[in-house]
Scaffold this motif. Structure first.
Motif, PDB file in Angstrom:
ATOM      1  N   SER A   1       0.897  -1.179   0.001  1.00  0.00           N
ATOM      2  CA  SER A   1      -0.110   0.010   0.003  1.00  0.00           C
ATOM      3  C   SER A   1       0.985   1.037  -0.123  1.00  0.00           C
ATOM      4  N   GLY A   2       0.371   2.187  -0.608  1.00  0.00           N
ATOM      5  CA  GLY A   2       1.314   3.529  -0.908  1.00  0.00           C
ATOM      6  C   GLY A   2       2.455   3.425  -2.031  1.00  0.00           C
ATOM      7  N   ILE A   3       2.687   2.208  -2.699  1.00  0.00           N
ATOM      8  CA  ILE A   3       3.589   2.190  -3.793  1.00  0.00           C
ATOM      9  C   ILE A   3       2.950   1.762  -5.075  1.00  0.00           C
ATOM     10  N   GLU A   4       3.515   2.368  -6.175  1.00  0.00           N
ATOM     11  CA  GLU A   4       2.796   1.971  -7.512  1.00  0.00           C
ATOM     12  C   GLU A   4       4.041   1.302  -8.345  1.00  0.00           C
ATOM     13  N   LEU A   5       3.788   0.131  -9.053  1.00  0.00           N
ATOM     14  CA  LEU A   5       4.706  -0.331 -10.017  1.00  0.00           C
ATOM     15  C   LEU A   5       4.762   0.406 -11.155  1.00  0.00           C
ATOM     16  N   VAL A   6       6.056   0.985 -11.543  1.00  0.00           N
ATOM     17  CA  VAL A   6       6.185   1.584 -12.636  1.00  0.00           C
ATOM     18  C   VAL A   6       6.362   0.740 -14.019  1.00  0.00           C
ATOM     19  N   GLY A   7       7.038  -0.412 -13.399  1.00  0.00           N
ATOM     20  CA  GLY A   7       7.188  -1.537 -14.635  1.00  0.00           C
ATOM     21  C   GLY A   7       8.369  -2.277 -14.176  1.00  0.00           C
ATOM     22  N   PRO A   8       8.726  -3.287 -15.170  1.00  0.00           N
ATOM     23  CA  PRO A   8      10.017  -4.271 -15.022  1.00  0.00           C
ATOM     24  C   PRO A   8      10.992  -3.330 -15.451  1.00  0.00           C
TER      25      PRO A   8
END
Length: 261
Positions: free
Chosen positions: A205-212
Motif C-alpha cells: 500500500s502506498g507504492i505503485e509499480l512503474v514497470g519491470p
C-alpha cells in the motif's frame, strides 16, 4: 537527503534470529492448535497470505508463516530453528538441501519474479522502458533504495555497473535490510524510487509499480518450496506444497507478480 551505503556484511550481522527482518502471519481462528511451521521469503509474502487461509480450511490444520529475506531465513535454519516447510529462493533452498536441512527429493519450483521499479503512489512515473531512459531516471532521482540482503541486489548492481553509474549512485543509494523496509521508505516519501522484485512491489500500500526493468537488464529470481528434513509431519508439509504448485492457484501467483514455469 544524506544517504547510507551499507556493506555486504551488514545484513548477515543484523538478522541472526530473524527478529526485525521477519513478520509472522497468525493462523486462522479455529484452526488446529499445533500449527504447521513455515519459513517464507518476502518475495512470496502476498501469495502465502492469500493462499494459507484457504489451505487451513481445506486441510483442517493451522499454518504459521514467518516471513523474511531468504538470506536471513537460511541463517535461522542453519542455527537450528525448527520448521516444517520452507518457501525460499531456489538457490538458497538448494543450499539448505545440500546441508541436509531440506528433505531430499522434496524441493519443487513454484515460480519466478522479475525485478521492477516502484514509486510512491501518485508520484510522477519515470521513464524506464529503455536502458537510456533507465539511466536518466536513476541519475535524476534524489534517492534510490533496494535490499542489501535481497536476492535481486546482485542483478541491480550489475545493471548500475553496465550503465556506468555505480559511483554516481553511491551517495543517493539507501540499502535497507529487506524489501519490506525498502518499500516502506518509499511509501512514506523518504526515498524516491525502490528497485526490487515485482512481487514485493505490487502488494504494498502506498507504492505503485512503474514497470519491470528494461529487457537488457531484467533478471528473474526463482522460488522453490521444500520439506524440512526434521519435520514431524511430512504428509502435512507435502500437502501444503502440493497446494502451492496446483494449477488451480496460477492466477493468484500471476496477479501478485510471480510467473509460473
Amino acid at each position: 537527503m544524506r544517504i547510507r551505503h551499507l556493506a555486504w556484511c551488514f545484513a548477515a550481522a543484523a538478522v541472526m534470529a530473524l527478529a526485525p527482518a521477519a513478520s509472522t502471519q497468525t493462523p486462522s481462528p479455529g484452526a488446529a492448535a499445533d500449527p504447521l511451521r513455515v519459513f517464507a521469503s518476502n518475495g512470496v509474502k502476498s501469495v502465502m497470505e492469500s493462499l494459507v487461509p484457504e489451505h487451513e480450511k481445506r486441510a483442517g490444520r493451522a499454518v504459521a508463516v514467518t516471513f523474511g529475506t531468504s538470506a536471513s531465513i537460511r541463517q535461522a535454519i542453519a542455527a537450528g530453528e525448527s520448521f516444517d516447510v520452507a518457501v525460499l529462493t531456489t538457490e538458497v533452498l538448494e543450499e539448505l538441501r545440500k546441508a541436509e536441512h531440506i528433505a531430499a527429493g522434496s524441493s519443487v519450483v513454484i515460480g519466478r519474479s522479475g525485478i521492477g521499479v516502484g514509486v510512491r503512489s501518485g508520484a510522477a512515473r519515470p521513464g524506464i522502458a529503455t536502458p537510456e531512459a533507465m539511466k536518466r531516471t536513476l541519475l535524476g532521482a534524489k534517492s534510490v533504495t533496494y535490499a542489501a540482503d535481497g536476492a535481486s541486489r546482485v542483478h541491480i548492481e550489475r545493471m548500475l555497473e553496465t550503465l556506468g553509474i555505480t559511483e554516481a549512485m553511491k551517495p543517493k543509494s539507501v540499502l535497507e535490510q529487506g524489501s519490506v523496509r525498502a518499500t516502506a521508505r518509499v511509501a512514506r516519501g523518504e526515498v524516491e524510487i525502490v528497485l526490487t522484485l515485482v512481487s514485493e512491489i505490487l502488494p504494498v500500500s502506498g507504492i505503485e509499480l512503474v514497470g519491470p526493468l528494461p529487457a537488457a537488464f531484467q533478471s528473474y529470481v526463482s522460488f522453490s518450496a521444500g520439506v524440512s528434513a526434521r519435520t514431524r509431519d511430512a504428509s502435512a508439509a507435502k500437502a501444503l506444497i502440493d497446494a502451492l504448485v496446483s494449477s488451480r492457484v496460477d492466477e493468484v501467483f500471476s496477479t501478485r507478480g510471480i510467473e509460473r514455469r
